[in-house]
Design an enzyme around this catalytic site. Structure first.
Site, PDB file in Angstrom:
ATOM      1  N   ARG A  56      55.040  25.105  46.131  1.00  0.00           N
ATOM      2  CA  ARG A  56      55.024  24.458  47.454  1.00  0.00           C
ATOM      3  C   ARG A  56      53.702  24.794  48.143  1.00  0.00           C
ATOM      4  O   ARG A  56      53.126  23.984  48.864  1.00  0.00           O
ATOM      5  CB  ARG A  56      56.222  24.907  48.314  1.00  0.00           C
ATOM      6  N   TYR A 108      52.748   0.984  62.783  1.00  0.00           N
ATOM      7  CA  TYR A 108      53.677   0.863  61.655  1.00  0.00           C
ATOM      8  C   TYR A 108      55.088   1.211  62.172  1.00  0.00           C
ATOM      9  O   TYR A 108      55.257   2.215  62.883  1.00  0.00           O
ATOM     10  CB  TYR A 108      53.237   1.828  60.552  1.00  0.00           C
ATOM     11  N   ASP A 180      45.189   6.192  61.755  1.00  0.00           N
ATOM     12  CA  ASP A 180      45.867   5.798  60.519  1.00  0.00           C
ATOM     13  C   ASP A 180      44.954   4.773  59.837  1.00  0.00           C
ATOM     14  O   ASP A 180      44.816   3.643  60.299  1.00  0.00           O
ATOM     15  CB  ASP A 180      47.237   5.206  60.867  1.00  0.00           C
ATOM     16  N   LYS A 205      49.793   3.080  49.599  1.00  0.00           N
ATOM     17  CA  LYS A 205      49.223   1.745  49.702  1.00  0.00           C
ATOM     18  C   LYS A 205      47.923   1.653  48.885  1.00  0.00           C
ATOM     19  O   LYS A 205      47.950   1.858  47.690  1.00  0.00           O
ATOM     20  CB  LYS A 205      49.043   1.384  51.179  1.00  0.00           C
TER      21      LYS A 205
HETATM   22  C1  LIG Z   1      53.389   2.453  54.848  1.00  0.00           C
HETATM   23  C2  LIG Z   1      52.667   2.906  56.060  1.00  0.00           C
HETATM   24  C3  LIG Z   1      52.930   4.152  56.648  1.00  0.00           C
HETATM   25  C4  LIG Z   1      54.026   5.069  56.155  1.00  0.00           C
HETATM   26  O1  LIG Z   1      53.764   5.532  54.888  1.00  0.00           O
HETATM   27  P1  LIG Z   1      54.904   5.919  53.793  1.00  0.00           P
HETATM   28  O2  LIG Z   1      54.104   6.354  52.625  1.00  0.00           O
HETATM   29  O3  LIG Z   1      55.730   4.685  53.566  1.00  0.00           O
HETATM   30  O4  LIG Z   1      55.719   7.012  54.405  1.00  0.00           O
HETATM   31  C5  LIG Z   1      52.163   4.542  57.732  1.00  0.00           C
HETATM   32  N1  LIG Z   1      51.198   3.732  58.228  1.00  0.00           N
HETATM   33  C6  LIG Z   1      50.930   2.537  57.699  1.00  0.00           C
HETATM   34  C7  LIG Z   1      49.841   1.700  58.293  1.00  0.00           C
HETATM   35  C8  LIG Z   1      51.645   2.074  56.606  1.00  0.00           C
HETATM   36  O5  LIG Z   1      51.370   0.861  56.086  1.00  0.00           O
END
Ligand SMILES: *Cc1c(COP(=O)(O)O)cnc(C)c1O
Length: 391
Positions: A56, A108, A180, A205
């Site tokens: 961890r 998001y 983000d 993504k």
């Molecule tokens: C998918 C997404 C998230 C969350 O990410 P996860 O890996 O699904 O927890 C946060 N911000 C954006 C812009 C996203 O597209």
């Protein structure tokens, strides 16, 4: 020897993507960082170990990915998590009850849900503000504001925040700016270089890019914050497994070539959509008709692979007809993989957003969102054209 040790401060993006954080395995010379699939490490004697005690806290595959992502965003510290939302959660845990966050009002959906329904129960306060409006963001600052948290472009309306400007204003109030950067990736946009403090990613993504894992990351050059995050990464424990880190490392090696192709395909499809539907019904920062096109060109080197558009009269029925006709674009949530996806945000990713709130920002019932993949443009174009012929 190759790998990480051959990098210089002037190494280019693709060179860093392929080598940063990774050097040939010291025990065998394996060129690819192994998957250290272990939970614990042997200790030679009492108090004697090789810097690894429990996975961890330390895992060499994860450390390689963390070094890699830090190098791509131009930050000193990278930290990886089990998901994008695990990264957000760990970041908010650096705050305490009574602290305040100013956040974009078109985040998001899962981030909005976490802020409004989870973190707010622990006494952290959130104010949601239209994030393209720098003055409105600044007006929401309070003496107890710790973070300004934005996505640029937003999802699915593709509105931008002027990152250099908000960083300047936030810093005057000693507020840290969190971006983000999932949609643009460091290949096109590097918020730390624009003066922001923390970059967050859903590694799920574009960074991974192959739609086969869930992961998250935080990158910062703020040593004090990084120390708190490193403590919380271990203390909260939302860490990714070594197999997923290895897959993500494989993904980032091709980030540059993938993003070039996502961007080229999306530019062409956005143009086609603007010609057929009229530019005011297509949301893509790369279109000259986008109200913040100049800002998009100034703070990023590309426009990315995400497009939103409103077919027909904007009704759910008009959206449904087009949505159901796609053949090559897969109907699915998520984004950023090599394959093209189409999503109906109002019923899928943004189902929890009230209808009035959607309509107020031009987010029609029938709005569709494309994650344009890296297939041949001619095939994508054919599919889009035939889908638009829906009545
Ligand atoms: C998918 C997404 C998230 C969350 O990410 P996860 O890996 O699904 O927890 C946060 N911000 C954006 C812009 C996203 O597209």
């Amino acid at each position: 020897m190759g790998g990480d040790s051959s990098l210089t401060p002037r190494s280019g993006f693709s060179t860093r993507a392929i080598h940063a954080g990774q050097k040939p395995d010291p025990s065998t010379g394996a060129v690819v960082t192994p998957i250290y699939q272990t939970s614990t490490y042997a200790q030679a004697a009492l108090g004697k170990n090789q810097g690894f005690e429990y996975a961890r806290t330390h895992n060499a595959t994860r450390a390689a990915l963390e070094g890699n992502l830090a190098a791509l965003e131009g930050g000193r510290h990278g930290l990886c998590f089990a998901s994008g939302l695990a990264a957000t959660s760990t970041l908010i845990h650096t705050l305490s009850a009574g602290d305040h966050v100013v956040a974009g009002d078109n985040l998001y959906g899962g981030t909005y849900r976490q802020f409004s329904r989870v973190m707010s129960r622990f006494g952290v306060e959130f104010t949601f503000v239209p994030s393209a409006d720098v003055d409105a963001l600044e007006r929401a600052f309070r003496p107890n504001t710790r973070f300004l948290y934005v996505e640029t472009p937003t999802n699915p309306m593709m509105q931008l925040t002027d990152l250099a400007e908000v960083a300047r204003r936030a810093h005057a109030h000693r507020i840290r700016v969190v971006v983000d950067n999932t949609f643009m990736t460091p290949y096109f946009q590097r918020p730390l270089e624009l003066g922001c403090d923390v970059v967050l990613h859903s590694v799920t993504k574009y960074l991974n890019g192959h739609s086969d894992l869930i992961g998250g990351a935080l990158i910062t050059s703020d040593d004090e914050l990084a120390e708190k995050l490193r403590f919380l990464q271990n203390a909260i424990g939302a860490v990714p497994g070594p197999m997923d880190c290895w897959l993500a490392l494989r993904g980032t090696k091709t980030l540059a070539v993938r993003m070039e192709r996502h961007d080229a395909n999306a530019r062409a499809l956005a143009q086609l959509l603007a010609e057929r539907l009229g530019p005011q019904r297509v949301f893509y920062p790369g279109l000259p008709s986008h109200p913040q096109h100049a800002l998009a060109k100034r703070q990023a080197t590309g426009f990315g692979g995400m497009i939103s558009f409103v077919p027909g009269d904007g009704s759910l029925e008009a959206g449904r007809c087009v949505f159901d006709r796609f053949r090559l674009f897969t109907r699915a949530e998520s984004l950023g993989g090599v394959e093209s996806l189409v999503c109906h945000p109002a019923s899928m990713t943004h189902a929890s957003v009230p209808r009035e709130a959607r309509l107020a920002i031009g987010f029609a019932d029938g709005l569709l969102r494309l994650s344009v993949g890296i297939e041949d443009l001619s095939d994508l174009r054919d599919d889009l054209v035939q889908a638009l012929q829906a009545k």
